[in-house]
Design an enzyme around this catalytic site. Structure first.
Site, PDB file in Angstrom:
ATOM      1  N   ARG A   1     -22.656  49.899  26.653  1.00  0.00           N
ATOM      2  CA  ARG A   1     -21.840  49.018  27.493  1.00  0.00           C
ATOM      3  C   ARG A   1     -20.691  48.369  26.732  1.00  0.00           C
ATOM      4  O   ARG A   1     -19.800  47.770  27.336  1.00  0.00           O
ATOM      5  CB  ARG A   1     -22.726  47.937  28.127  1.00  0.00           C
TER       6      ARG A   1
ATOM      7  N   GLY B   1     -37.424  54.207  20.143  1.00  0.00           N
ATOM      8  CA  GLY B   1     -37.926  52.879  20.449  1.00  0.00           C
ATOM      9  C   GLY B   1     -38.012  51.980  19.235  1.00  0.00           C
ATOM     10  O   GLY B   1     -37.876  52.403  18.084  1.00  0.00           O
TER      11      GLY B   1
ATOM     12  N   ASN C   1      13.956  39.184  -5.245  1.00  0.00           N
ATOM     13  CA  ASN C   1      12.999  39.166  -6.347  1.00  0.00           C
ATOM     14  C   ASN C   1      12.481  40.547  -6.735  1.00  0.00           C
ATOM     15  O   ASN C   1      11.752  40.679  -7.703  1.00  0.00           O
ATOM     16  CB  ASN C   1      11.806  38.274  -5.979  1.00  0.00           C
ATOM     17  N   TYR C   2      12.869  41.590  -6.014  1.00  0.00           N
ATOM     18  CA  TYR C   2      12.303  42.921  -6.256  1.00  0.00           C
ATOM     19  C   TYR C   2      13.444  43.911  -6.474  1.00  0.00           C
ATOM     20  O   TYR C   2      14.342  44.040  -5.633  1.00  0.00           O
ATOM     21  CB  TYR C   2      11.456  43.330  -5.050  1.00  0.00           C
TER      22      TYR C   2
ATOM     23  N   GLY D   1      28.488  28.735  -0.532  1.00  0.00           N
ATOM     24  CA  GLY D   1      28.020  29.565   0.558  1.00  0.00           C
ATOM     25  C   GLY D   1      28.498  31.003   0.443  1.00  0.00           C
ATOM     26  O   GLY D   1      29.631  31.267   0.033  1.00  0.00           O
TER      27      GLY D   1
END
Length: 474
Positions: A17, A87, A405-406, A442
């Site tokens: 079920r 069973g 950072n990579y 900026g």
């Protein structure tokens, strides 16, 4: 002398079920498989050996067993397959050769996750002295459960399965939970005498009750009132109902400790399946948690902190007075994450593993912080990324700015010293250090470290003006 405990966990059922390719014992409650919760129960009893009986989905269930006994258990864990499934009595027959004959055997169900440790301890105590002890509960609707049939004086005479019960027996509301404790020396011969003469054509474990009565062995019922402790899972609806009942109990416990939950029906505390950390929410006084929040793993929230609606917080510490605005996602994973006193986080912010925020730090909407330390008073208020960075006190980090950072092979660190202003839409290409008190104009892409106090503008070519003074605030 304390009798050794061996445990059999019934985990062979298909659970048709559930309508899932996963075995039902691997369905998740509070973030972890049902079976893992039952293995926790075995750990609480300090079992000597645990045998998990598998069948449907045996390969997946056996693989899940390896990571499920991490709640302090030191027992010997083994699996045995029940093929075919004939069973519950047949299932226990498969496990018995793996057990020594000198202990007490506790039979648990792999889809019954919320039985309390003190309940199981009391059941084991009830079996002392050579008795068969059954865990029972009274249900308003006992449909599907085996009924406890009592004789004169209220003694337990037998268990009758629902499909084999008469109309009068089906009216009985005391039912067997599927959990028992029995001396191994008695269990083995009873199992050998089981037959499959019943409506299902199966070998019922419950038939050993009649065998015990026939042999003059006392059968005792340890009856509890809390049906949640013995509730199993056979459908998505039952799983959801059990989840909500479990979460309601956790919410109630927190509110009794003084935590303010805006709506306890919309609260979740889950175990972290990734790290194996159990779900624990440790709150100081006057903590407020709004609706729809999910806490995973170990989370600590300091006095007076407020958590906004629909936040997800995992493996993190939120210090006193901090405010986490709605829809914020904090996930410390194994490294953890820390939000300092009086900090303001979100809305729609993301803190990843290794985020360490000092006092009164501001992390605004759509800002992501990963493996970075921000000192007291630092601010990144809008649309920014800080990864593998060390940020000094009172830094103002502009909208649209990122740390690169990579480099495609390795990760490098960015250092932004105290009182630096980083303008909007900047890229700081690590490894790089922005000197204390400096300003990055900026739109700049900064690839070289700058001197303290310098104004840096890098649009194509990096130019730094040493000794430049930022205009004073009016």
């Amino acid at each position: 002398m304390t009798t050794a405990l061996d445990i059999i966990i019934m985990a062979a059922g298909k659970g048709t079920r559930m309508k899932s390719r996963l075995p039902k014992v691997l369905q998740r409650l509070a973030g972890r498989p049902l079976l893992h919760h039952v293995l926790d129960q075995a750990a609480s009893l300090r079992a000597r050996r645990v045998v998990v009986v598998t069948g449907h989905g045996a390969i997946e269930v056996e693989a899940a067993c390896a990571g499920g006994a991490s709640a302090g258990g030191t027992f010997d864990l083994q699996c045995v397959r029940q093929e075919p499934q004939l069973g519950t009595g047949h299932a226990v027959q498969q496990a018995m050769p793996r057990l020594a004959g000198d202990g007490t055997v506790v039979v648990l169900s792999g889809d019954v996750p919320l039985t309390r440790a003190d309940t199981l301890a009391a059941l084991v105590q009830a079996s002392a002295g050579g008795r068969l002890a059954l865990l029972t509960v009274t249900l308003p609707d006992p449909t599907g459960y085996g009924r406890i049939v009592r004789g004169d004086g209220g003694t337990v005479r037998r268990i009758v399965e629902h499909k084999d019960a008469s109309a009068d027996e089906r009216a009985i509301t005391e039912v067997y939970s599927g959990i028992m404790a029995v001396p191994a020396r008695l269990l083995a011969p009873w199992l050998a005498r089981l037959t499959n003469d019943n409506a299902q054509g199966e070998y019922y474990l419950t038939d050993i009750v009649a065998r015990a009565v026939a042999d003059g062995v006392p059968v005792v019922a340890h009856r509890i009132d809390d049906a949640l402790q013995v509730a199993g899972v056979n459908s998505p609806l039952q799983l959801a109902e059990l989840e909500r009942a479990h979460q309601a109990a956790q919410a109630r416990a927190l509110m009794e400790q003084g935590v303010r939950l805006a709506d306890p029906a919309r609260f979740d505390l889950r175990d972290d399946a990734r790290t194996g950390v159990r779900g624990v929410l440790d709150c100081g006084q006057d903590v407020e948690i709004d609706v729809g929040c999910i806490f995973t793993g170990r989370v600590e929230i300091g006095e007076g902190a407020r958590i906004g609606a629909y936040c997800c917080i995992a493996n993190a510490t939120i210090a006193a007075g901090a405010v986490v605005h709605p829809f914020t996602h904090i996930d410390g994973e194994k490294a953890g994450a820390h939000v300092g006193e009086g900090a303001l986080i979100g809305p729609f912010a993301r803190l990843r593993p290794g985020a360490r925020l000092g006092r009164e730090v501001h992390i605004g909407n759509f800002v992501e912080v990963k493996n970075s330390t921000l000192a007291d008073g630092a601010k990144a208020n809008h649309l920014a990324y800080l990864g593998d960075a060390t940020v000094g006190e009172r830094v103002n980090y502009g909208a649209g700015s990122i740390t690169a950072n990579y480099d495609g092979a390795n990760k490098h660190r960015t250092v932004i010293e105290a009182d630096v202003h980083v303008g909007s839409n900047c890229v700081l290409v690590a490894p790089v250090t922005i000197g204390a008190g400096g300003t990055v104009g900026g739109g700049s892409t900064v690839t070289e470290s700058t001197a303290p106090g310098a104004l840096t503008v890098a649009r194509g070519k990096q130019v730094s003006i040493a000794g430049w003074k930022r205009p004073a605030k009016p």
